[in-house]
Write an enzyme that holds these catalytic residues in place. Sequence first.
Site, PDB file in Angstrom:
ATOM      1  N   GLY A  18       0.792  -1.226   0.000  1.00 62.07           N
ATOM      2  CA  GLY A  18       0.000   0.000   0.000  1.00 62.07           C
ATOM      3  C   GLY A  18       0.818   1.266   0.000  1.00 62.07           C
ATOM      4  O   GLY A  18       0.386   2.279   0.554  1.00 62.07           O
ATOM      5  N   SER A  19       1.993   1.276  -0.655  1.00 63.10           N
ATOM      6  CA  SER A  19       2.802   2.502  -0.643  1.00 63.10           C
ATOM      7  C   SER A  19       2.103   3.631  -1.389  1.00 63.10           C
ATOM      8  O   SER A  19       2.199   4.799  -0.990  1.00 63.10           O
ATOM      9  CB  SER A  19       4.194   2.245  -1.226  1.00 63.10           C
ATOM     10  N   ASN A  20       1.395   3.330  -2.463  1.00 63.16           N
ATOM     11  CA  ASN A  20       0.662   4.389  -3.159  1.00 63.16           C
ATOM     12  C   ASN A  20      -0.543   4.851  -2.346  1.00 63.16           C
ATOM     13  O   ASN A  20      -0.897   6.034  -2.370  1.00 63.16           O
ATOM     14  CB  ASN A  20       0.228   3.925  -4.549  1.00 63.16           C
ATOM     15  N   MET A  96      -4.274  -6.594  -7.294  1.00 64.45           N
ATOM     16  CA  MET A  96      -3.723  -7.595  -8.197  1.00 64.45           C
ATOM     17  C   MET A  96      -4.790  -8.481  -8.843  1.00 64.45           C
ATOM     18  O   MET A  96      -4.584  -9.670  -9.045  1.00 64.45           O
ATOM     19  CB  MET A  96      -2.689  -8.451  -7.457  1.00 64.45           C
ATOM     20  N   ARG A  97      -5.924  -7.879  -9.165  1.00 68.50           N
ATOM     21  CA  ARG A  97      -6.964  -8.615  -9.879  1.00 68.50           C
ATOM     22  C   ARG A  97      -7.454  -7.786 -11.062  1.00 68.50           C
ATOM     23  O   ARG A  97      -7.481  -6.556 -10.999  1.00 68.50           O
ATOM     24  CB  ARG A  97      -8.152  -8.946  -8.962  1.00 68.50           C
ATOM     25  N   ASN A 113      -5.922   3.384 -12.452  1.00 71.83           N
ATOM     26  CA  ASN A 113      -4.871   2.457 -12.015  1.00 71.83           C
ATOM     27  C   ASN A 113      -3.519   3.086 -12.309  1.00 71.83           C
ATOM     28  O   ASN A 113      -3.393   3.939 -13.197  1.00 71.83           O
ATOM     29  CB  ASN A 113      -5.005   1.125 -12.757  1.00 71.83           C
ATOM     30  N   HIS A 115       0.546   2.031 -13.237  1.00 73.95           N
ATOM     31  CA  HIS A 115       1.347   0.920 -13.748  1.00 73.95           C
ATOM     32  C   HIS A 115       2.798   1.372 -13.857  1.00 73.95           C
ATOM     33  O   HIS A 115       3.062   2.472 -14.362  1.00 73.95           O
ATOM     34  CB  HIS A 115       0.821   0.483 -15.109  1.00 73.95           C
TER      35      HIS A 115
END
Length: 209
Positions: A18-20, A96-97, A113, A115
């Site tokens: 959860g760093s973001n 991660m889904r 999202n 990336h």
Amino acid sequence: MSPTVQKMKIAVMASGRGSNFIAIQEAILSGKLKAQIAVLVSDQQGSPVLRRAEQYGIPTRCFDMKAFADRAAYETAIVECLREHAVELVALAGYMRIVGPVLLQAYPQRIVNIHPALLPAFPGMHAQRQAVEYGVKISGCTIHLVDEGVDTGPVILQAAVPVLPGDDEERLATRILVEEHKLYPRVLQYFAEGRIEVQGRQVTIMPPR
């Protein structure tokens, strides 16, 4: 006395550290992001991000895919949770889904999202490793709208990070993460200000109103 300004309510969905998520919450606390994380949703019981959210006093929910008959039922439960918290925008932060039709239809063009590559290059898992192995000289990160594909949605904003001699996946990932933590709150603030316009694959960041 001026009226209270309603802050945009965000749901953060995450699976790991959860760093973001932390970068987003810290931007809120510092006043750089005029929003509120209404709920933190994870698909991994015991993931570190759940503990971090609890430390901030943010409501958390964990949905175990194995507890549902199929992905549609799983996502229906998530949508119900998001609506209970009056969520306006969904930010994936290491979730991660693949997002399915139920969530996409509930929040059209309102799921974003991040990336760790300059899409459309190196989608999917281990993007930093892919960049190093391919031998590119510049990588970076991309924030994009989520669609039914894997990292295929319209690009909102990108940040470039040089690939240095001797870089491996970990070193490159560390430097890209620094830019991710700057870029994500910035894009979310554009949403909060109503400055994101989408036409097909073209995303325009409009001037301040």
